[in-house]
Design an enzyme around this catalytic site. Structure first.
Site, PDB file in Angstrom:
ATOM      1  N   LYS C  79       0.861  -1.187   0.000  1.00 54.44           N
ATOM      2  CA  LYS C  79       0.000   0.000   0.000  1.00 54.44           C
ATOM      3  C   LYS C  79       0.895   1.235   0.000  1.00 54.44           C
ATOM      4  O   LYS C  79       1.908   1.279   0.713  1.00 54.44           O
ATOM      5  CB  LYS C  79      -0.889  -0.025   1.238  1.00 54.44           C
ATOM      6  N   SER C 154      -9.800   1.758   2.973  1.00 53.53           N
ATOM      7  CA  SER C 154      -8.896   2.475   2.089  1.00 53.53           C
ATOM      8  C   SER C 154      -7.873   1.591   1.376  1.00 53.53           C
ATOM      9  O   SER C 154      -7.303   1.997   0.388  1.00 53.53           O
ATOM     10  CB  SER C 154      -8.150   3.532   2.899  1.00 53.53           C
ATOM     11  N   SER C 178     -10.008  -0.668   7.248  1.00 51.50           N
ATOM     12  CA  SER C 178      -9.436  -0.488   5.910  1.00 51.50           C
ATOM     13  C   SER C 178      -8.719  -1.702   5.325  1.00 51.50           C
ATOM     14  O   SER C 178      -8.380  -1.705   4.149  1.00 51.50           O
ATOM     15  CB  SER C 178      -8.468   0.695   5.902  1.00 51.50           C
TER      16      SER C 178
END
Ligand code: MG
Ligand code: ZN
Lengths: 490, 96, 500
Positions: C79, C154, C178
């Site tokens: 990420k 997210s 997330s």
């Protein structure tokens, strides 16, 4: 200040840079004076993702200082963020302590040997740890040119010591700063260099003015940028006058105006409004989620207390009570720092007269250090050497003015007092010889005898002058005493 | 709980954000909505509850006072929007 | 079955036996990314060259008989919120478009030490604020199961890339759900570890007291394998905990005996999609058939989770994101523009303050600005007690609920989300609706406990459904073993989307 039209009410916030090798929350060096932006890392640059880790030494030094200031150390303390935007603060917040500081409720006693003010106990609200900001340099053409930012200092550990508004004059404020600095020096927790910024002072000042309708208080002003003891004194004095003038003009009292921040301009000798520091002073304190609380046991606190050395106030008392020094002499010696105290203690140990030792340390030794601009560690006359000189004074072999000349030669040559006395041809005058000389002089000077007999002891001075002419080695004090004794026996 | 457009404008300065009129209206709308929602916490009596700042009961994470190498100045300034090779440069701190 | 469809655990065995090389495996993934990521948008940057070079290096080490790390040769996607030295790390924001950190996050160091091959950076909601990955400043990510829908967020890119076979393993972060929510919506496994289990050093902070890094993978064993590398004490993170890391990948296959699972009736109240409700209830029945006992429990303050979270997270964020002001790194508004604007509106703000304000308004997206505003407001003078302090107290109550629950049961079983993946744009203009996406997940972050999301079914439309298990702090090992029991009894994890 008692005849002034008002009382000045002063509280001080002092920031002390603690003497650690590394910063408060990262392991960058805290060394002073290196080229800009060479002592930074992701943590003190406030880089995304970086996290703080507390310096154990900083906590220890903070605790030691707080204990020396008679503060209470709670068993639990935590970190808070003080949020504001400024380019020398790269994270956008300062990590500090808000509602649970590491120490609270202490005091520092101040007094004046010159009777400038009554002895006073200045209470301390709290002493807490926080990180320093960096340095911003502003060009003269403010508003046009860029400001330059150096982040070497960012994150240096500070102990903020906040006093109650207990001081009542600029001189007291200066004395508090000086006493605090001395204490910090004894504790060896800070370099305490005001020029380098390792000791900084902000003052909260307002006036209490008696009026026909009772006492009124003027709005509180915080003065910043006072970078020397002198500017602390002058800044506050200036600000007090200014506040009085403003009050006479506007009549505004405490509560009718927001707290103002003013900077001391040392070159112009005035305080100036710092508007940019006031705007939106809502710091939104909240607990720092990146740092965990610190928990200390009472045993740990007592361990630290044991490491506290004898502090200035206790030392002054000991020099007076155990060594018979005058308040003034004890004060002068202690105020010079632990080094001179140790010199005195060693000297007193090897000489017989503590008072004489004290006078010489406070007098000739200190004068020499100041003249040569050296510390006592660099002073090359050992206490034993000096004791040798003091012995000659005590036995009456040297008068004080000759002793000073001998001292000067000893300093230069490094020789013992006895050797210098020999070389200088100062001969010891035999007691019998001296008494004979005095008798002869008295016989020749009937008028002096009459004057003394009628109560004017000073008249004997004429005899001392004549004695010195006859024999330059005589000790004037001795001559004086012998002559007086003979005349009084007549 | 009332939250006005003026409040939002004040908060925007505190947060160093700037909105045009339309954005300000929208932001006020959204904030009012959210503030109304979170207000449901006031239903709970929390008088005797100790606040919880950390998810964990950890304390005394301390490091030794031993220096580690810093970044070079070049590395420190590398990401700066403006620098002169020695300092970070920002618009004049002192206004006007 | 092509190599990229296999699990990471299977691939690792093939790498170890020499049947495939890391270079071949990496190349296969790069080709897959090339083929399908235009329609998914999981990656922000694919680091083909460095990935292949790293793969070749590991192959060479293996050939030379050198000792290798636990992930030797396996590609991993990261990420774009984890700092990697001298490599762009944007956090999905314009603000950090040109930012290249001068250091590595601890988990990145861990991955490199484990000889993983870093494949590239996955897309995310800006500063991890969002539940749909529509808030990325660069481009949205689409759900591989239906590219008209969002993948969750997210960590939407992290989940989508695993789900679409563009990476066998990926690393995400979870502040309010997330990892678990996108894992559920994309049909993969996602673990949010206990707060303090994984170092946050180098994780760009959203809400520091809630953020945790965790693995996303196709199977539970794979998640266990990656978790073993991510977890561990880090002296650079004061909130990381010094407890040894169990060998998750070795124990994951051992079923748990006498497992007691807690069910919160409230989880199945109004608002939950009936298909999700039935899939989760079926999953509970499967556990029963595996010998687990089921107990009804209560989390009385769970309903206050979202409200608590939407105070605490924005407050911390407003402070964490203050550093993005254009002074030391990242985006800065154009100076001429700043001065012109000042001259025009005659404000006495000064060029520095206006630079800050313009920089932040241009550099941050709408959702980030909204949360900064909320947090600033909630912390400001006169509001602290009503908002932040109140939320901290309710947070304690939520934690106590969990503590009491875990005295009665080993784990809590329930849904991850109330609904399957929603259509792109559906909730974009309604922040409250988007916030409610985290209903079942936020409480684990507030309490600091561990949670895992694993596939437990599909809707009639073929959208994945997730099952959540939550366990007491530092019970990741049990959590993984329990998840593995379910996976052994089902085949939901074997299905892969067909990407159009
Ligand atoms: Mg302070
Ligand atoms: Zn540093």
């Amino acid at each position: 200040m008692s005849d002034a039209a008002y009382d000045i009410v002063i509280g001080l916030e002092v920031h002390v840079q603690l003497k650690t090798n590394t910063k408060l929350f990262c392991r960058c060096s805290t060394e002073f004076g290196n080229p800009p932006n060479t002592q930074t890392c992701p943590v003190c640059l406030g880089m995304p993702g970086s996290l703080p880790v507390m310096n154990s030494k900083a906590y220890f030094l903070g605790m030691k200082t707080a204990l020396a200031l008679n503060c209470r150390i709670p068993n639990y303390t935590k970190w808070d963020r003080k949020n504001y935007f400024y380019p020398d603060l790269p994270k956008g917040y300062q990590t500090s302590q808000f509602d649970l500081p590491m120490s609270e409720e202490g005091y520092l006693d101040i007094k004046s040997t010159k009777d400038e003010f009554e002895p006073r106990r200045v209470r301390i609200i709290r002493a807490h740890l926080e990180e320093d900001a960096g340095k911003s340099m502003h060009d003269e053409a403010a508003g046009r040119a860029d400001s330059r930012i150096d982040l070497n200092r960012t994150g240096t550990p500070l102990l903020e010591i906040v006093s109650y508004p207990d001081m009542r004059s600029a001189v007291e404020a200066k004395a508090y700063m000086q006493e605090l600095r001395l204490l910090l020096t004894y504790l060896d927790v800070s370099d305490c260099n005001m020029q380098e910024g390792s000791l900084r002072c902000d003052a909260n000042v307002n006036l209490h003015i008696p009026t026909d309708d009772g006492m009124i208080a003027t709005p509180i002003v915080e003065i910043k940028n006072m970078n020397s003891f002198r500017s602390v004194e002058r800044g506050i004095t200036y600000e007090a006058k200014r506040q009085y003038d403003v009050w006479k003009e506007t009549g505004k009292v405490l509560g009718e105006l927001p707290k103002q921040t003013r900077g001391w301009d040392d070159s112009a000798q005035v305080t100036r409004s710092q508007r940019e520091k006031e705007e939106s002073a809502d710091y939104r304190y909240f607990p720092c989620p990146d740092l965990v609380p610190v928990v200390v046991t009472d045993e740990q606190i007592e361990e630290v207390r044991k490491e506290i050395v004898e502090l200035p106030a206790m030392l002054r008392e000991r020099l007076e009570s155990d060594f018979g020094l005058t308040t003034y002499t004890a004060d002068v010696i202690v105020n010079q720092g632990r080094g001179l105290v140790d010199y005195f203690l060693k000297l007193a140990a090897v000489s017989e007269d503590n008072k004489l030792a004290g006078n010489w340390v406070q007098g000739e030794v200190l004068r020499t250090l100041n003249e040569l601009e050296i510390t006592v560690d660099e002073f090359n006359m050992s206490p034993e050497q000096l004791a040798g000189l003091l012995k000659l004074i005590q036995s009456g072999d040297l008068d004080s003015s000759k002793a000073k000349s001998v001292f000067a030669v000893m300093l230069e040559s490094g020789k013992s007092a006895a050797d210098v006395v020999d070389e200088m041809g100062i001969e010891k005058v035999d007691q019998g010889e001296l008494e004979d000389l005095c008798r002869q002089l008295i016989e020749r000077n009937q008028r002096v005898v009459d004057d003394v007999k009628s109560g004017n002891e000073k008249a004997v001075g004429a005899l001392i002058g004549q004695a010195k002419k006859e024999n330059p080695n005589v000790n004037p004090g001795q001559v004086r005493q012998i002559c007086l004794d003979i005349i009084n026996d007549m | 709980m009332s939250l006005t457009r003026q409040d939002v404008e004040k908060v925007a300065l505190l947060a160093r954000l700037k909105f045009d009129e339309e954005q300000l209206d929208k932001m006020t709308d959204h904030m009012v909505q959210i503030v109304q929602y979170v207000h449901k916490l006031s239903e709970l009596n929390t008088d005797d509850v100790e606040p919880m700042a950390h998810a964990l009961d950890v304390h005394n994470a301390l490091a030794e006072d031993v220096p580690r190498p810093s970044l070079s100045r070049e590395e420190a300034l590398k990401n700066a929007p403006k620098s002169d090779g020695e300092y970070f440069r920002v618009p004049a701190v002192l206004g006007e | 079955m092509s190599i990229i469809q296999k699990s990471a655990t299977e691939q690792l065995a093939l790498l170890q036996s020499g049947e495939i090389t890391s270079a071949e495996l990496t190349q296969a993934y790069l080709e897959r990314i090339n083929a399908v990521d235009t329609s998914v948008g999981a990656f922000l940057r694919v680091e083909s060259e460095t990935a292949l070079a790293q793969a070749v290096k590991i192959d060479r080490k293996r050939k030379a008989g050198e000792s290798l790390g636990k992930l030797a040769g396996l590609p991993v996607a990261i990420k774009d919120i984890l700092c990697t030295i001298n490599t762009p790390t944007t956090c999905g924001s314009r603000m950090l478009e040109n930012f290249a950190p001068p250091y590595n996050a601890t988990v990145v160091e861990n991955l490199l030490a484990a000889d993983a091959v870093i494949l590239g950076r996955t897309n995310m909601d800006e500063f991890a604020m969002g539940s749909s990955t529509e808030n990325s400043a660069y481009h949205p990510t689409y759900n591989p199961w239906d590219t008209s829908r969002i993948p969750g967020g997210s960590s939407g890119g992290a989940a989508a890339c695993v789900s679409a076979d563009m990476a066998p393993l990926s690393v995400g972060t979870d502040t309010g759900g997330s990892i678990r929510q996108p894992a559920a919506l994309c049909g993969c496994v996602g673990l949010k570890p206990t707060y303090g289990r994984v170092s946050r050093y180098g994780l760009i902070a959203f809400a520091s007291s809630l953020d945790q890094i965790g693995p996303l993978a196709k199977t539970v064993e794979d998640a266990a394998l990656l978790m073993e590398v991510l977890a561990g004490y880090d002296p650079l993170d004061s909130t990381s905990v010094n407890i040894p890391v169990p060998a998750y990948s070795e124990s994951v296959g051992k079923p748990l005996e006498n497992l007691t699972l807690g069910v919160v009736e409230h989880h199945f109240g109004e608002g939950i999609d009936p298909e999700i409700e039935s899939a989760v209830k079926q999953a509970i029945a499967i556990y029963e058939s595996l010998g687990a006992s089921i107990k009804n429990i209560e989390l009385p303050h769970a309903d206050y989770g979202i409200a608590t979270y939407y105070i605490i997270a924005p407050c911390e964020a407003s402070s964490n994101l203050a550093r993005y002001d254009g002074a030391h790194y990242g985006y800065r508004a154009d100076q001429a523009e700043v001065l012109a604007e000042l001259a025009e509106d005659g404000s006495d703000e000064g060029p520095l303050v206006r630079m800050y304000r313009k920089t932040r308004s241009q550099g941050f997206g709408a959702e980030v600005q909204r949360r900064i505003m909320l947090g600033t407001y909630a912390l400001s003078e006169g509001y602290y007690d009503a908002f932040y302090l109140k939320a901290q107290k309710v947070r304690r109550l939520i934690r106590k609920d969990y503590d009491q629950a875990f005295e009665q049961v080993d784990m809590i079983i329930g849904p991850v989300t109330a609904n399957p993946a929603f259509a792109k744009g559906e909730k974009a203009s309604d922040p409250m609706a988007m916030y409610l996406e985290d209903l079942y997940t936020v409480t684990a972050n507030l309490a600091g406990v561990a949670g895992i999301s694993l596939p437990c079914g599909f809707t009639e439309n073929g959208l994945p459904i997730g099952l959540q298990l939550q366990a007491a702090p530092f019970q990741e090992e049990k959590l993984l073993r329990a998840a593995q029991m379910f996976q052994n009894a089902t085949d939901f994890h074997t299905r892969r989307p067909e990407i159009s």
